[in-house]
Write a protein that holds these residues in place. Structure first.
Motif, PDB file in Angstrom:
ATOM      1  N   LEU A  62       0.814  -1.209   0.000  1.00 41.18           N
ATOM      2  CA  LEU A  62       0.000   0.000   0.000  1.00 41.18           C
ATOM      3  C   LEU A  62       0.852   1.265   0.000  1.00 41.18           C
ATOM      4  N   GLY A  63       2.152   1.107   0.177  1.00 40.05           N
ATOM      5  CA  GLY A  63       3.044   2.253   0.116  1.00 40.05           C
ATOM      6  C   GLY A  63       3.311   2.916   1.444  1.00 40.05           C
ATOM      7  N   PHE A  64       2.994   2.234   2.560  1.00 40.32           N
ATOM      8  CA  PHE A  64       3.218   2.798   3.886  1.00 40.32           C
ATOM      9  C   PHE A  64       4.378   2.108   4.579  1.00 40.32           C
ATOM     10  N   PRO A  65       5.248   2.863   5.235  1.00 36.31           N
ATOM     11  CA  PRO A  65       6.332   2.220   5.990  1.00 36.31           C
ATOM     12  C   PRO A  65       5.784   1.564   7.244  1.00 36.31           C
ATOM     13  N   VAL A  66       6.376   0.460   7.624  1.00 36.09           N
ATOM     14  CA  VAL A  66       5.957  -0.223   8.843  1.00 36.09           C
ATOM     15  C   VAL A  66       6.681   0.396  10.028  1.00 36.09           C
ATOM     16  N   VAL A  67       5.916   0.899  10.963  1.00 34.63           N
ATOM     17  CA  VAL A  67       6.481   1.471  12.184  1.00 34.63           C
ATOM     18  C   VAL A  67       6.026   0.601  13.342  1.00 34.63           C
ATOM     19  N   ASP A  68       6.966   0.092  14.094  1.00 34.50           N
ATOM     20  CA  ASP A  68       6.642  -0.822  15.200  1.00 34.50           C
ATOM     21  C   ASP A  68       6.097  -0.041  16.385  1.00 34.50           C
TER      22      ASP A  68
END
Length: 385
Positions: A62-68
């Motif tokens: 989807l083009g979103f970075p994964v932020v934990d």
């Protein structure tokens, strides 16, 4: 879908709601998403019955970075979307790689669409504010800003939140219509009696002459309006003749048609339309006919390169076509072709182009022109479709 740390107005990893932009975005995030932010990432994965790894792949597609982070930054719509993609894979309709590629296609198109529409609303808001300031004799700030002010951004967000539910059905409708048209073209191309084993198209480029000089002379705001005017007029001309607008890149448009005659009519109408416009500079067009490669909504191949190179050597207000295009047009009424000297085009090789004109006795069907603002005038006196 919203990814942790990437809500509108925040930087990845920033605390939601911190800073002026964060406080403003908080007011509109749930309105634009249409659902409350009440789920954590594990809730979404569990509800969709997929692993966190699979969910990460989906977020990336989807083009979103994964932020934990384990904050409540997801909605029920996020969960349903993930479950829908997972279900397509489980039912064997698509394998995972194709499903993720389809998701990326949606994401890239939606990202550009969201940016485009937000800018249109912001420009309309800025126009209104500038007109009001002009009446008070103080519009310097709005004339010089290259980014929206906080007031403009806030009003834009408010209007988009109000419009979202009404525009969503239009998005689905437009997608289905374009999908139907694309499938129809694909079926026609698959017919061996049409073009054999290749996809034959007429490819055309049109670009604004002396655009670099305009960039130096106009303000960013007026330049953006000029480009929008060019795109709007070009789109109307291209679609009026049944062409397909592939893409616009600043001062240039790329279009295709199945036949040669519609492409010729488009190019000539583009030249006439821009010549008659009081704001836009002249355009020049280059066209070629032959096989193309379609990929990711774009077109590639030698035919595309040839059309591009012909555009670069065309004079202002003229249309150059390659030999294949000239042969097809020569048998049709309404067009005049004048052979030009042989040229060596970079990356293409030798080409003998022809200058295309409208036959003297042929009338011109005027494509409808949208009402667009004149960037050469000040906002207060201005009377993208």
């Amino acid at each position: 879908m919203t990814e942790p740390g990437t809500e509108p107005g925040s930087e990845p990893g920033a605390e939601p709601g911190t800073g002026p932009s964060g406080r403003v975005s908080e007011d509109f995030t749930e309105q634009l998403l249409g659902r409350p932010l009440e789920l954590r990432r594990r809730d979404v994965s569990r509800g969709a019955e997929v692993s966190l790894l699979s969910a990460r792949k989906f977020w990336h597609a989807l083009g979103f970075p994964v932020v934990d982070t384990d904050d409540e930054l997801f909605t029920a719509a996020d969960q349903r979307a993930l479950a829908a993609v997972a279900g397509i894979v489980r039912d064997g309709l698509l394998d995972e790689q194709v499903a993720l590629a389809m998701t990326r296609a949606f994401a890239r198109s939606a990202d550009r669409l969201a940016g485009w529409q937000s800018q249109l609303i912001a420009e309309a808001v800025e126009e209104h504010m500038s007109a009001a300031l002009a009446e008070e004799g103080d519009d310097d700030e709005h004339e010089t800003r290259s980014v929206p002010s906080v007031e403009t951004a806030t009003e834009t967000a408010r209007r988009l939140a109000e419009l979202t539910d009404r525009l969503e059905p239009l998005l689905v409708y437009a997608w289905r219509r374009h999908l139907s048209a694309t499938v129809a073209r694909m079926l026609a191309d698959a017919d061996p009696e049409s073009y054999g084993m290749t996809k034959m198209r007429s490819v055309g480029f049109a670009d604004l002459v002396s655009f670099t000089a305009l960039v130096r002379r106009l303000s960013e705001r007026d330049l953006a309006r000029l480009v929008s005017r060019f795109e709007a007029l070009s789109a109307d001309v291209i679609t009026a003749h049944g062409g397909r607008l592939i893409k616009t890149v600043g001062d240039e448009v790329l279009f295709t048609t199945v036949g040669a005659a519609p492409a010729a009519a488009i190019a000539l109408d583009l030249v006439d339309t821009m010549t008659q416009d009081d704001v836009l500079p002249a355009v020049r067009c280059g066209m070629a006919r032959g096989p193309i490669i379609s990929r990711l909504g774009d077109v590639f191949g030698t035919t595309v390169n040839r059309a591009s190179r012909l555009t670069a050597v065309a004079q202002a207000g003229t249309v150059l076509v390659d030999a294949t295009m000239a042969r097809e047009l020569a048998s049709l009424s309404g067009f005049e072709l004048t052979g030009q000297r042989r040229r060596i085009l970079r990356g293409v090789g030798p080409v003998t182009p022809s200058l295309l004109r409208r036959a003297a006795t042929t009338g011109r069907r005027q494509a409808p022109s949208p009402t667009v603002p004149d960037p050469s005038q000040r906002a207060g006196s201005r009377s993208d479709a």
